[in-house]
Design a protein around this motif. Sequence first.
Motif, short mmCIF file in Angstrom:
data_model
loop_
_atom_site.label_atom_id
_atom_site.label_comp_id
_atom_site.label_asym_id
_atom_site.label_seq_id
_atom_site.Cartn_x
_atom_site.Cartn_y
_atom_site.Cartn_z
N THR A 89 -4.43 0.79 -11.11
CA THR A 89 -5.22 2.01 -10.87
C THR A 89 -4.86 2.64 -9.53
O THR A 89 -4.85 1.98 -8.50
N LEU A 90 -4.60 3.97 -9.58
CA LEU A 90 -4.37 4.74 -8.35
C LEU A 90 -5.68 5.30 -7.83
O LEU A 90 -5.83 5.51 -6.64
N GLY A 91 -6.61 5.62 -8.72
CA GLY A 91 -7.89 6.18 -8.28
C GLY A 91 -8.48 7.10 -9.32
O GLY A 91 -7.98 7.24 -10.43
N ILE A 92 -9.58 7.72 -8.92
CA ILE A 92 -10.29 8.69 -9.75
C ILE A 92 -10.34 9.99 -8.96
O ILE A 92 -10.66 9.99 -7.78
N ARG A 93 -10.00 11.10 -9.63
CA ARG A 93 -9.90 12.39 -8.93
C ARG A 93 -10.22 13.52 -9.89
O ARG A 93 -9.90 13.46 -11.07
N HIS A 94 -10.82 14.59 -9.35
CA HIS A 94 -11.09 15.79 -10.14
C HIS A 94 -9.89 16.73 -10.02
O HIS A 94 -9.34 16.94 -8.93
N PHE A 95 -9.50 17.30 -11.16
CA PHE A 95 -8.40 18.27 -11.20
C PHE A 95 -8.86 19.50 -11.97
O PHE A 95 -9.59 19.40 -12.95
N GLU A 96 -8.37 20.64 -11.55
CA GLU A 96 -8.51 21.87 -12.32
C GLU A 96 -7.34 21.95 -13.29
O GLU A 96 -6.31 21.29 -13.10
N THR A 97 -7.48 22.75 -14.32
CA THR A 97 -6.41 22.96 -15.29
C THR A 97 -5.17 23.50 -14.58
O THR A 97 -5.28 24.32 -13.68
N GLY A 98 -4.00 23.04 -15.00
CA GLY A 98 -2.76 23.62 -14.48
C GLY A 98 -1.83 22.59 -13.88
O GLY A 98 -1.95 21.39 -14.13
N ASN A 99 -0.88 23.09 -13.10
CA ASN A 99 0.17 22.27 -12.51
C ASN A 99 -0.29 21.66 -11.19
O ASN A 99 -0.94 22.33 -10.38
N ASP B 112 -5.59 9.24 -0.68
CA ASP B 112 -5.84 7.82 -0.48
C ASP B 112 -4.54 7.02 -0.49
O ASP B 112 -3.47 7.54 -0.72
N THR B 113 -4.71 5.73 -0.27
CA THR B 113 -3.62 4.80 -0.51
C THR B 113 -4.02 3.95 -1.72
O THR B 113 -5.21 3.82 -2.03
N PHE B 114 -3.05 3.43 -2.42
CA PHE B 114 -3.35 2.50 -3.50
C PHE B 114 -2.42 1.31 -3.35
O PHE B 114 -1.37 1.39 -2.71
N ILE B 115 -2.82 0.21 -3.93
CA ILE B 115 -2.08 -1.03 -3.81
C ILE B 115 -1.33 -1.31 -5.11
O ILE B 115 -1.90 -1.26 -6.19
N ILE B 116 -0.03 -1.58 -4.98
CA ILE B 116 0.73 -2.10 -6.10
C ILE B 116 0.83 -3.60 -5.88
O ILE B 116 1.41 -4.06 -4.89
N ASP B 117 0.21 -4.34 -6.78
CA ASP B 117 0.20 -5.80 -6.67
C ASP B 117 1.52 -6.39 -7.15
O ASP B 117 2.23 -5.80 -7.95
N ALA C 87 0.86 -1.19 0.00
CA ALA C 87 0.00 0.00 0.00
C ALA C 87 0.89 1.24 0.00
O ALA C 87 1.78 1.37 0.84
N ILE C 88 0.65 2.12 -0.96
CA ILE C 88 1.42 3.36 -1.06
C ILE C 88 0.48 4.54 -0.83
O ILE C 88 -0.61 4.59 -1.41
N MET C 89 0.90 5.46 0.01
CA MET C 89 0.08 6.63 0.32
C MET C 89 0.33 7.74 -0.69
O MET C 89 1.47 7.93 -1.13
N THR C 90 -0.73 8.44 -1.06
CA THR C 90 -0.61 9.53 -2.03
C THR C 90 -0.91 10.87 -1.37
O THR C 90 -1.68 10.96 -0.42
N GLU C 91 -0.29 11.88 -1.91
CA GLU C 91 -0.54 13.27 -1.50
C GLU C 91 -0.63 14.09 -2.77
O GLU C 91 0.26 14.06 -3.61
N TRP C 92 -1.76 14.79 -2.95
CA TRP C 92 -1.98 15.63 -4.13
C TRP C 92 -1.97 17.09 -3.71
O TRP C 92 -2.74 17.49 -2.84
N ASP C 93 -1.09 17.86 -4.31
CA ASP C 93 -1.03 19.30 -4.06
C ASP C 93 -0.98 19.63 -2.57
O ASP C 93 -1.64 20.53 -2.08
#
Length: 91
Positions: free
Chosen positions: A55-65, A38-43, A27-33
């Motif tokens: 798959t890491l997940g589904i997420r909404h993003f605004e345009t940009g960096n 969430d965490t996601f699993i690398i099998d 399980a790897i933890m993610t941090e966005w901005d």
Amino acid sequence: MRYAIDLRRSGTYQITARAASDGPAIAIMTEWDGEASDTFIIDNTTSLNAFERQTLGIRHFETGNHELILRVPAGITQDVSIDYFQFDRLK
């Protein structure tokens, strides 16, 4: 691990990683901005050369960096390899 992402269109994206691991699922933890997410699993893919899209997940993003940080839990010693990330816009 820290990654910079530049998205040209806002929307909801499915994020996948082409990854490989030769040990048990991890399980790897993610941090966005700067925000813990969430965490996601690398099998286990049987080899560090046997890449599969995971798959890491589904997420909404605004345009940009944006910035993605992956954190491996303390004490994990197995090898994991990530070739690339893919962002597929769903809507």
